[in-house]
Motif scaffolding. Structure first.
Motif, PDB file in Angstrom:
ATOM      1  N   LEU A 219       0.823  -1.207   0.000  1.00 24.73           N
ATOM      2  CA  LEU A 219       0.000   0.000   0.000  1.00 24.73           C
ATOM      3  C   LEU A 219       0.859   1.261   0.000  1.00 24.73           C
ATOM      4  O   LEU A 219       0.511   2.258  -0.635  1.00 24.73           O
ATOM      5  N   LEU A 220       1.989   1.219   0.677  1.00 24.45           N
ATOM      6  CA  LEU A 220       2.915   2.350   0.649  1.00 24.45           C
ATOM      7  C   LEU A 220       3.487   2.553  -0.747  1.00 24.45           C
ATOM      8  O   LEU A 220       3.695   3.688  -1.196  1.00 24.45           O
ATOM      9  N   GLU A 221       3.734   1.460  -1.431  1.00 25.26           N
ATOM     10  CA  GLU A 221       4.231   1.554  -2.803  1.00 25.26           C
ATOM     11  C   GLU A 221       3.175   2.194  -3.709  1.00 25.26           C
ATOM     12  O   GLU A 221       3.486   2.999  -4.592  1.00 25.26           O
ATOM     13  N   ALA A 222       1.906   1.844  -3.473  1.00 20.59           N
ATOM     14  CA  ALA A 222       0.825   2.394  -4.291  1.00 20.59           C
ATOM     15  C   ALA A 222       0.507   3.840  -3.930  1.00 20.59           C
ATOM     16  O   ALA A 222       0.029   4.608  -4.780  1.00 20.59           O
ATOM     17  N   SER A 223       0.767   4.235  -2.692  1.00 16.22           N
ATOM     18  CA  SER A 223       0.462   5.592  -2.236  1.00 16.22           C
ATOM     19  C   SER A 223       1.621   6.107  -1.390  1.00 16.22           C
ATOM     20  O   SER A 223       1.532   6.193  -0.158  1.00 16.22           O
ATOM     21  N   PRO A 224       2.758   6.456  -2.030  1.00 16.10           N
ATOM     22  CA  PRO A 224       3.993   6.765  -1.296  1.00 16.10           C
ATOM     23  C   PRO A 224       3.913   8.008  -0.426  1.00 16.10           C
ATOM     24  O   PRO A 224       4.723   8.166   0.492  1.00 16.10           O
ATOM     25  N   ASN A 225       2.963   8.900  -0.669  1.00 13.89           N
ATOM     26  CA  ASN A 225       2.859  10.112   0.142  1.00 13.89           C
ATOM     27  C   ASN A 225       1.945   9.941   1.347  1.00 13.89           C
ATOM     28  O   ASN A 225       1.780  10.875   2.139  1.00 13.89           O
ATOM     29  N   ALA A 226       1.352   8.782   1.472  1.00 13.58           N
ATOM     30  CA  ALA A 226       0.441   8.520   2.589  1.00 13.58           C
ATOM     31  C   ALA A 226       1.209   8.015   3.813  1.00 13.58           C
ATOM     32  O   ALA A 226       2.369   7.589   3.715  1.00 13.58           O
ATOM     33  N   THR A 227       0.540   8.056   4.944  1.00 11.51           N
ATOM     34  CA  THR A 227       1.045   7.411   6.167  1.00 11.51           C
ATOM     35  C   THR A 227       0.273   6.122   6.351  1.00 11.51           C
ATOM     36  O   THR A 227      -0.959   6.149   6.488  1.00 11.51           O
ATOM     37  N   ILE A 228       0.976   5.004   6.339  1.00  3.62           N
ATOM     38  CA  ILE A 228       0.342   3.692   6.419  1.00  3.62           C
ATOM     39  C   ILE A 228       1.108   2.849   7.426  1.00  3.62           C
ATOM     40  O   ILE A 228       2.316   2.668   7.301  1.00  3.62           O
ATOM     41  N   GLU A 229       0.407   2.333   8.430  1.00 11.10           N
ATOM     42  CA  GLU A 229       1.073   1.571   9.483  1.00 11.10           C
ATOM     43  C   GLU A 229       0.131   0.540  10.075  1.00 11.10           C
ATOM     44  O   GLU A 229      -1.084   0.615   9.913  1.00 11.10           O
ATOM     45  N   ALA A 230       0.713  -0.437  10.760  1.00  8.97           N
ATOM     46  CA  ALA A 230      -0.082  -1.482  11.404  1.00  8.97           C
ATOM     47  C   ALA A 230      -0.849  -0.907  12.585  1.00  8.97           C
ATOM     48  O   ALA A 230      -0.379   0.004  13.271  1.00  8.97           O
ATOM     49  N   GLY A 231      -2.049  -1.441  12.827  1.00  7.90           N
ATOM     50  CA  GLY A 231      -2.838  -1.047  13.984  1.00  7.90           C
ATOM     51  C   GLY A 231      -2.280  -1.649  15.264  1.00  7.90           C
ATOM     52  O   GLY A 231      -1.396  -2.519  15.238  1.00  7.90           O
ATOM     53  N   ARG A 232      -2.835  -1.221  16.401  1.00  2.00           N
ATOM     54  CA  ARG A 232      -2.351  -1.683  17.701  1.00  2.00           C
ATOM     55  C   ARG A 232      -3.251  -2.739  18.325  1.00  2.00           C
ATOM     56  O   ARG A 232      -2.773  -3.666  18.971  1.00  2.00           O
ATOM     57  N   ALA A 233      -4.557  -2.585  18.192  1.00  2.00           N
ATOM     58  CA  ALA A 233      -5.485  -3.468  18.893  1.00  2.00           C
ATOM     59  C   ALA A 233      -5.842  -4.699  18.075  1.00  2.00           C
ATOM     60  O   ALA A 233      -5.875  -5.815  18.598  1.00  2.00           O
ATOM     61  N   SER A 234      -6.122  -4.513  16.806  1.00  2.00           N
ATOM     62  CA  SER A 234      -6.503  -5.635  15.939  1.00  2.00           C
ATOM     63  C   SER A 234      -5.312  -6.108  15.131  1.00  2.00           C
ATOM     64  O   SER A 234      -4.640  -5.301  14.477  1.00  2.00           O
ATOM     65  N   PRO A 235      -5.036  -7.405  15.129  1.00  3.76           N
ATOM     66  CA  PRO A 235      -3.929  -7.932  14.313  1.00  3.76           C
ATOM     67  C   PRO A 235      -4.225  -7.870  12.826  1.00  3.76           C
ATOM     68  O   PRO A 235      -3.347  -8.115  12.006  1.00  3.76           O
ATOM     69  N   ARG A 236      -5.470  -7.536  12.470  1.00  7.00           N
ATOM     70  CA  ARG A 236      -5.859  -7.415  11.064  1.00  7.00           C
ATOM     71  C   ARG A 236      -5.868  -5.972  10.585  1.00  7.00           C
ATOM     72  O   ARG A 236      -6.142  -5.710   9.419  1.00  7.00           O
ATOM     73  N   ALA A 237      -5.581  -4.999  11.457  1.00  6.25           N
ATOM     74  CA  ALA A 237      -5.781  -3.583  11.142  1.00  6.25           C
ATOM     75  C   ALA A 237      -4.551  -2.942  10.509  1.00  6.25           C
ATOM     76  O   ALA A 237      -3.416  -3.157  10.937  1.00  6.25           O
ATOM     77  N   ILE A 238      -4.811  -2.125   9.491  1.00 11.36           N
ATOM     78  CA  ILE A 238      -3.831  -1.205   8.924  1.00 11.36           C
ATOM     79  C   ILE A 238      -4.454   0.184   8.987  1.00 11.36           C
ATOM     80  O   ILE A 238      -5.614   0.374   8.627  1.00 11.36           O
ATOM     81  N   LEU A 239      -3.681   1.163   9.462  1.00 11.20           N
ATOM     82  CA  LEU A 239      -4.178   2.522   9.633  1.00 11.20           C
ATOM     83  C   LEU A 239      -3.606   3.410   8.534  1.00 11.20           C
ATOM     84  O   LEU A 239      -2.404   3.375   8.260  1.00 11.20           O
ATOM     85  N   VAL A 240      -4.470   4.220   7.940  1.00  8.46           N
ATOM     86  CA  VAL A 240      -4.108   4.974   6.732  1.00  8.46           C
ATOM     87  C   VAL A 240      -4.476   6.447   6.878  1.00  8.46           C
ATOM     88  O   VAL A 240      -5.573   6.778   7.308  1.00  8.46           O
ATOM     89  N   ARG A 241      -3.535   7.314   6.491  1.00 10.90           N
ATOM     90  CA  ARG A 241      -3.788   8.745   6.395  1.00 10.90           C
ATOM     91  C   ARG A 241      -3.263   9.260   5.058  1.00 10.90           C
ATOM     92  O   ARG A 241      -2.183   8.879   4.624  1.00 10.90           O
ATOM     93  N   GLY A 242      -4.030  10.126   4.439  1.00 11.27           N
ATOM     94  CA  GLY A 242      -3.544  10.822   3.260  1.00 11.27           C
ATOM     95  C   GLY A 242      -3.457   9.997   2.000  1.00 11.27           C
ATOM     96  O   GLY A 242      -2.709  10.345   1.084  1.00 11.27           O
TER      97      GLY A 242
END
Length: 468
Positions: A219-242
């Protein structure tokens, strides 16, 4: 003072990203115009700020990222501190007629918010932008009034500014502050009300067979200007900004679905196993249905029920085997029995979503809690009858208030009242692996998710074993 308006009451909506207060660029007319229209829709039409903001920013595609960020900061900032700002202005203004025109009100409050909380916005610029916009919306007399009020507020701010936390807490209704303190303590209530980031990032929910680390990289490769990181509570979560429209990113609808991290955590706490029959009793559009269907696999089945049949059409495409339109407050409709597990994500006050929907704090009343808790008990008892004997049910709400959490658990655990289904609900420890990862104490049957602790929206979930 008579306010004569000649403004265009155009449609408004917003979305954008926002940093911490005090880190915004100087104000621009475009950003403030967007924010004013959104605030007017929230006040006049009971619109949700996030949806209104997203739509407006989508319509104004030429608006640059800096202006979109400032518009977002102003919308969320004003709504979170509205009561505090209006109290400060009331002490400086003889009349409150300014509040009768939404455009004047919006620009005056945005000016006050900028003066008190946006360090990098010069006071003269904040006053000038607000006054010019108010003159355009009303007339020179109202503009002169706004100029006098904001200049006096600027003088006060020069002597010392309040903290944003104090202003947010002071703006929460008294009944809500009291209810939060009863539920999570005084310090917890303040931390909850002031929790950031605001607005929070968007959540993606990965299908169980997908590798999260690999998808973050993709996802970072597809949207290099975004902030993309793993979530904390859910092992399935990815958090996305921008990242813009999530539907344009690779994997949408197949490898992952857009879903807030707390919501997917609640679905995971049901502990659905491969091959089981599961009912998503308040499915809505089926985001949790999507995740549950992937947990039970091809050997199991997930059915979806909801009071809104139009939403169930979406739930069917999300992976439901069958859908049922049912009003659980009046019975069970034609929903079959015998499910291994039932998820009841019941309608509630929505207090847990205050970071995302700050207008909720201005719309709910204390008497809503009694009505909603009674409804939650009725819905949960009827839905519980659809389990097999010895099956499990998770009751959940996007609220953290005791009246909708532990108090409901106590009522569900007790003897059914007149007219309620004769089903026995016994609190039982969560049996999902995700419960351990969340740090839920061994043997605990209930958990409260909190934005300032888990990074999610606020939720409560409790597990029961059901006997008929």
């Amino acid at each position: 003072m008579t306010i004569r308006t000649r403004r265009d009451r155009g449609e408004v909506q917003a979305g954008g990203e926002v940093g911490a207060a005090g880190q915004e660029p100087p104000p621009t007319s475009a950003a403030r115009s967007v924010a004013a229209r959104v605030l007017a829709r929230v006040w006049e039409e009971s619109a949700f700020a996030a949806a209104a903001l997203d739509a407006e920013l989508s319509r104004l595609s030429a608006l640059d990222g800096r202006d979109a960020g400032l518009a977002t900061e102003l919308v969320y900032g004003v709504l979170r501190t509205q009561v505090y700002l209006e109290d400060r202005i009331a002490k400086l203004a003889v009349s409150k007629r300014w509040a009768g025109d939404p455009a004047v009100r919006a620009h005056l409050l945005m000016g006050a918010y900028s003066l008190l909380f946006l360090d990098r916005v010069p006071a003269f610029a904040a006053v000038s932008e607000a006054v010019n916009a108010i003159r355009a919306a009303a007339d020179d007399r109202v503009g002169a009034f706004a100029n006098a009020v904001l200049r006096r507020l600027a003088d006060e701010a020069a002597l010392g500014r309040p903290t944003l936390v104090d202003a947010v807490v002071a703006s929460a209704p008294g009944w809500l502050r009291g209810a939060l303190r009863r539920a999570i303590g005084r310090a917890g209530a303040s931390a909850f009300l002031a929790a950031g980031p605001v607005p929070p990032p968007l959540g993606l929910c990965l299908s169980p067979e997908e590798d999260r680390e690999a998808w973050v990289a993709r996802l970072l490769e597809a949207s290099p200007n975004a902030t993309i990181e793993a979530g904390r509570a859910s092992p399935r979560a990815i958090l996305v900004r921008g990242a813009g429209d999530l539907r344009r990113l690779p994997g949408f609808g197949t490898a992952w679905l857009g879903q807030e991290e707390g919501a997917q955590t609640v679905a995971l706490l049901l502990g659905a196993r491969p091959g089981e029959r599961v009912l998503d009793a308040c499915a809505g559009r089926g985001n949790k249905t999507w995740l549950l269907s992937r947990q039970v696999g091809s050997g199991g089945a997930v059915d979806a029920a909801d009071i809104h049949p139009n939403k169930l059409r979406v739930a069917m495409s999300a992976g439901a085997r069958a859908t049922y339109g049912v009003d659980w407050s009046g019975g069970t409709g034609d929903v079959p029995e015998g499910y291994d597990r039932v998820l009841v994500d019941a309608p509630c006050s929505g207090v847990g979503t205050l970071r995302r929907r700050p207008e909720i704090g201005l719309r709910r009343e204390e008497h809503d809690l009694e009505r909603l808790s009674a409804l939650q008990v009725t819905i949960a008892r009827h839905a519980a009858t659809r389990t097999r004997d010895g099956g499990r049910m998770v009751f959940a709400v996007c609220s953290v208030l005791r009246e909708e959490c532990e108090a409901v658990v106590e009522r569900l655990s007790g003897t059914p009242g007149p007219g309620e289904p004769a089903v026995k609900l016994t609190p039982t420890p969560f049996d999902a692996a995700e419960a351990t990862a969340l740090g839920i104490a061994e043997g605990a049957s209930g958990v409260r998710l909190l934005p300032h602790v888990h990074g999610t929206d606020g939720y409560f979930a409790a597990m029961f074993v059901v006997h008929h």
